[in-house]
Scaffold this motif. Structure first.
Motif, PDB file in Angstrom:
ATOM      1  N   SER A 170      44.969 -30.745  -5.201  1.00  0.00           N
ATOM      2  CA  SER A 170      43.882 -29.538  -5.991  1.00  0.00           C
ATOM      3  C   SER A 170      44.129 -29.821  -7.331  1.00  0.00           C
ATOM      4  O   SER A 170      45.321 -30.212  -7.894  1.00  0.00           O
ATOM      5  N   THR A 171      42.886 -29.855  -8.153  1.00  0.00           N
ATOM      6  CA  THR A 171      42.889 -30.002  -9.582  1.00  0.00           C
ATOM      7  C   THR A 171      43.691 -28.463 -10.330  1.00  0.00           C
ATOM      8  O   THR A 171      43.695 -28.615 -11.569  1.00  0.00           O
ATOM      9  N   CYS A 172      43.761 -27.391  -9.649  1.00  0.00           N
ATOM     10  CA  CYS A 172      43.923 -26.316 -10.396  1.00  0.00           C
ATOM     11  C   CYS A 172      44.516 -25.406  -9.179  1.00  0.00           C
ATOM     12  O   CYS A 172      44.086 -25.689  -7.844  1.00  0.00           O
ATOM     13  N   ALA A 173      45.219 -24.296  -9.552  1.00  0.00           N
ATOM     14  CA  ALA A 173      45.524 -23.120  -8.743  1.00  0.00           C
ATOM     15  C   ALA A 173      46.546 -23.645  -7.446  1.00  0.00           C
ATOM     16  O   ALA A 173      46.817 -22.987  -6.591  1.00  0.00           O
ATOM     17  N   GLY A 203      47.760 -25.858 -12.923  1.00  0.00           N
ATOM     18  CA  GLY A 203      47.264 -24.826 -14.096  1.00  0.00           C
ATOM     19  C   GLY A 203      46.105 -23.989 -13.375  1.00  0.00           C
ATOM     20  O   GLY A 203      45.757 -24.148 -12.133  1.00  0.00           O
ATOM     21  N   PRO A 204      45.950 -22.708 -13.634  1.00  0.00           N
ATOM     22  CA  PRO A 204      45.059 -21.958 -13.171  1.00  0.00           C
ATOM     23  C   PRO A 204      43.579 -22.442 -13.305  1.00  0.00           C
ATOM     24  O   PRO A 204      43.267 -23.260 -13.875  1.00  0.00           O
ATOM     25  N   CYS A 205      42.615 -22.131 -12.319  1.00  0.00           N
ATOM     26  CA  CYS A 205      41.225 -22.323 -12.100  1.00  0.00           C
ATOM     27  C   CYS A 205      40.591 -21.855 -13.456  1.00  0.00           C
ATOM     28  O   CYS A 205      40.809 -20.636 -13.630  1.00  0.00           O
ATOM     29  N   PRO A 206      39.432 -22.344 -13.855  1.00  0.00           N
ATOM     30  CA  PRO A 206      38.764 -21.771 -15.056  1.00  0.00           C
ATOM     31  C   PRO A 206      37.964 -20.722 -14.090  1.00  0.00           C
ATOM     32  O   PRO A 206      37.517 -20.609 -12.936  1.00  0.00           O
ATOM     33  N   GLN A 207      37.496 -19.570 -14.949  1.00  0.00           N
ATOM     34  CA  GLN A 207      36.682 -18.738 -14.462  1.00  0.00           C
ATOM     35  C   GLN A 207      35.772 -18.247 -15.455  1.00  0.00           C
ATOM     36  O   GLN A 207      35.673 -18.736 -16.639  1.00  0.00           O
ATOM     37  N   VAL A 255      27.708 -16.971 -21.939  1.00  0.00           N
ATOM     38  CA  VAL A 255      28.479 -16.949 -20.668  1.00  0.00           C
ATOM     39  C   VAL A 255      29.132 -18.297 -20.635  1.00  0.00           C
ATOM     40  O   VAL A 255      28.417 -19.332 -20.652  1.00  0.00           O
ATOM     41  N   ALA A 256      30.731 -18.518 -20.248  1.00  0.00           N
ATOM     42  CA  ALA A 256      31.313 -19.806 -20.613  1.00  0.00           C
ATOM     43  C   ALA A 256      32.024 -19.777 -19.360  1.00  0.00           C
ATOM     44  O   ALA A 256      32.726 -18.988 -18.930  1.00  0.00           O
ATOM     45  N   CYS A 257      32.462 -20.985 -18.686  1.00  0.00           N
ATOM     46  CA  CYS A 257      33.398 -21.319 -17.804  1.00  0.00           C
ATOM     47  C   CYS A 257      34.671 -21.988 -18.491  1.00  0.00           C
ATOM     48  O   CYS A 257      34.766 -22.960 -18.986  1.00  0.00           O
ATOM     49  N   GLN A 258      35.772 -21.126 -18.488  1.00  0.00           N
ATOM     50  CA  GLN A 258      36.869 -21.550 -19.118  1.00  0.00           C
ATOM     51  C   GLN A 258      38.328 -21.091 -18.597  1.00  0.00           C
ATOM     52  O   GLN A 258      38.062 -20.135 -17.550  1.00  0.00           O
ATOM     53  N   ARG A 259      39.510 -21.685 -18.809  1.00  0.00           N
ATOM     54  CA  ARG A 259      40.665 -21.172 -18.329  1.00  0.00           C
ATOM     55  C   ARG A 259      41.125 -19.853 -19.343  1.00  0.00           C
ATOM     56  O   ARG A 259      40.527 -19.579 -20.324  1.00  0.00           O
TER      57      ARG A 259
END
Length: 692
Positions: free
Chosen positions: A132-135, A171-175, A197-201
């Motif tokens: 997985s790339t995140c979480a 690392g955590p997934c972006p939200q 509105v942005a997709c970011q960590r």
């Protein structure tokens, strides 16, 4: 570099204007990067077994080559480029053991003692990529049981078996995050309001929208003020723009439009009776960086001229420093300046020599003299010890009076002919008049320096007419009479008088040749270009030497297998087997990291004869690939292997060593015909009569 944004109380992204009253944190800062490391691999160890298949290992270090191979942390080197630390090694085949006897294992010195009781051991492969790339996720590796020779086994100690899977954290997934809504674009009649509105960590790192769940993306546009507008026109205002200045004072702007009841723009005359809204207003973008300086340091000299320095830096406010590029709008204050205290005691003085001769005799020349700085012992020292403003001049103008030039002529030469019409000539020169000299002196001056037109340098002279003479006159050679083979070519030969008339009074003994033989080299184009062409054109079915046209050059080629549909071309080696052989030496040094002392074929070295790939092959002919103009080194039709394995043509061993011993690489060329063969070590070649 980092992402800096304005946030509201709920953590959402807001317009920069909402944070204008607060100092904006810097998005960039200067960082110091050390020299990158490079991998350095040490020598391989000896094979783990003395026979059969084993493994050799080596140590790999991360070093800084710019600092005398200093070892640095492994993180300084690129892990993807790390050299291998382990490789397989094949020794001589182990002797067979009768089934009635127990099998013995052969290990290098010391290894048997260390592994007694644990002949098999666990081997692990590298960790695979994270799932997985995140979480969070997991990664796996291969774990196998092997014996001391590297073969699979199944009786390793399971209590110490390494793990095959482990968790990994990326690392955590972006939200999705969003800011506050902007003002409505219209006061009535249906306007639009927007938000970021942005997709970011959580740390502010932004990603492409596809990195977040696209179906859950909050809306960034929404209708507003949908109520109908009144019948009377009114002013409609757009949202304020961002501040025009990133620091200091600036302005915000917005559009103000006169609109009707339905919200469509109407001429401004309809709203003139109403008070118009402001289109711009002042704003502040934070404190601007300014150049700051420290106090001047002490003068570098205790007397005389010197230099003093001070620190110049870019700063925001009273404490926060920033890169110099932030203050590039204003000129940078100087960081150095000259200083002068009281004059130094006169321990040094200037001394000058005599003036040299002037570079010109007139018209503004220059002359020079030597000027040096002397100490109290009259010894020459560097000029820095003497005062610059007291230095005597070492050049000055001289002979500044105007120059005078005249034409000088020499005597006429005799006539260029002894009869008939000829010419005489004389030397004409532009010369400078030297002041104070009684005679003129010749000088190479430009003719434009002298006044008037230069005197004539050539004059005709007429002598009694010459008696008539007759000579042979020849033309150019014509083309060859044939396009292939031996022929002849001709030219015209005539006897003419001095006036150019034909005559028959020339002596026959001196008559030039009017005809000679010739051969046209284009005949080579009619030669066959392969042994197959010889077979088809001439019907030759027996093997033998033939003359072929190879890249436009006639070359003797041996045609083999002429009784088949696929004859082959070979080059007959001039010296045959005696000078053309390839060898892989059967001896190997006991210390494979050394080279033979004299780089020669030796059997008295500290070595053993157990190299299984050894062999010696000799050649009388080698096969030529006409399409690639290369030698096919693995054709054994005209080769003989005297001992061991077959060794391809122009191939040899590795100088009996694993070290990089000096080797030879020769490029074999037939004159004007590139036939390429590369050789190394113990290879002797004799091709086309050229030995290598």
């Amino acid at each position: 570099m980092r992402y800096v944004s304005c946030r509201d109380n709920q953590g959402g992204v807001a317009e920069d204007s909402a944070c204008a009253h607060l100092p904006k944190p810097p998005a960039r800062e200067v960082c110091s990067v050390g020299a990158c490391g490079q991998w350095k691999a040490l020598e391989w160890t000896q094979c783990s077994v003395s026979c059969g298949q084993g493994k050799a290992t080596r140590q790999v270090l991360c070093v800084n080559f710019s600092d005398q191979d200093q070892v640095v942390d492994m993180s300084e080197c690129d892990p993807d480029d790390r050299p291998a630390t382990e490789q397989e090694c094949n020794m001589a085949q182990c002797p067979s053991v009768p089934s009635s006897e127990p099998r013995r294992r052969v290990s290098p010195i010391g290894r048997a003692d260390r592994n007694r009781g644990h002949p098999h051991q666990w081997r692990t492969g590298p960790w695979g990529a994270c799932s997985s790339t995140c979480a969070g996720g997991f990664q796996r590796r291969v774990v196998v049981c092997q014996d001391e020779n590297g073969y699979p086994a199944n009786n390793c100690d399971e209590s110490i078996q390494p793990i095959e899977q482990r968790s990994c954290e990326s690392g955590p997934c972006p939200q999705w995050v969003y800011g506050s809504w902007s003002e409505c674009s219209k006061p009535c009649g249906g306007g639009i309001k927007t938000r970021l509105v942005a997709c970011q960590r959580p740390n502010g790192e932004r990603f492409n929208d596809l990195s977040c769940e696209i179906l859950d993306k909050p809306p960034d546009r929404e209708q507003c003020n949908t109520q109908s507008c009144s019948a009377n026109p009114h002013w409609s205002t757009d949202p304020w723009s961002s501040c025009s200045a990133s620091c200091g004072r600036g302005y915000k702007y917005r559009n103000v439009t006169c609109v009707g009841r339905s919200g469509e723009p109407v001429p401004e005359e309809n709203c003139r009776h109403l008070s118009r809204h402001q289109k711009q207003r002042r704003c502040r973008g934070g404190r601007c960086p300014k150049w700051k300086t420290s106090a001047w340091g002490e003068c570098s000299a205790s007397c005389g001229a010197g230099v003093q320095q001070r620190e110049v830096y870019c700063q925001i406010g009273d404490q926060h420093r920033t890169p110099d590029s932030g203050c590039s709008r204003s000129p940078r204050p100087p960081s150095t300046q000259t200083c002068r205290l009281e004059d130094c005691p006169a321990h040094y003085r200037w001394s000058q020599g005599e003036w040299q001769a002037c570079s010109e005799t007139c018209g503004s020349g220059r002359r020079r003299r030597t000027v040096v700085c002397l100490d109290h012992n009259e010894q020459e020292v560097h000029e820095m010890y003497c005062s610059d403003h007291e230095r005597p001049a070492d050049t000055e103008l001289c002979n500044i009076q105007p120059c005078e030039f005249i034409w000088i002529t020499g005597d006429w030469t005799e006539c260029s002919v002894t009869c008939g019409q000829g010419y005489k000539r004389r030397l004409v020169s532009c010369s400078e008049v030297h002041a104070g000299n009684e005679n003129y002196e010749y000088g190479h001056q430009a003719s434009s320096d002298c006044p008037g037109t230069p005197p004539e340098s050539y004059m005709a002279c007429n002598l009694p007419p010459c008696p008539p003479s007759h000579t042979w006159r020849v033309g150019i050679w014509g083309p060859c009479s044939v396009s292939c083979g031996e022929g002849w070519m001709e030219r015209s030969v005539q006897c003419v008088s001095a006036e150019g008339d034909l005559s028959d009074e020339c002596p026959s003994t001196s008559r030039p040749e009017g005809r000679k033989t010739c051969s046209n080299p284009s005949c080579e184009c009619h030669l066959p270009t392969s042994c197959r062409h010889v077979q088809i054109q001439a019907g030759v079915v027996s093997d033998g030497e033939q003359v072929l046209s190879v890249q436009g050059k006639a070359l003797k080629i041996f045609c083999s297998e002429m009784n088949t549909d696929n004859p082959k071309e070979y080059i007959t080696l001039t010296s045959g087997e005696r000078e053309n052989f390839s060898e892989v030496f059967g001896f190997r040094l006991l210390d494979p990291m050394q080279c033979p002392s004299n780089l020669s074929r030796r059997e008295d070295c500290q070595c053993r004869r157990d190299y299984t790939a050894a062999g010696l092959s000799t050649f009388t002919r080698v096969r030529l690939d006409l399409s690639k103009m290369t030698i096919i080194t693995t054709d054994w039709t005209y080769a003989f292997t005297h001992e061991g394995h077959k060794v391809p043509f122009a191939t040899a061993g590795d100088c009996y060593s694993a070290a990089r011993c000096p080797q030879v690489a020769n490029q074999i060329l037939e004159p004007d015909l590139p036939i390429l063969v590369r050789t190394n070590c113990s290879v002797k070649l004799d091709i086309m009569g050229i030995k290598y």
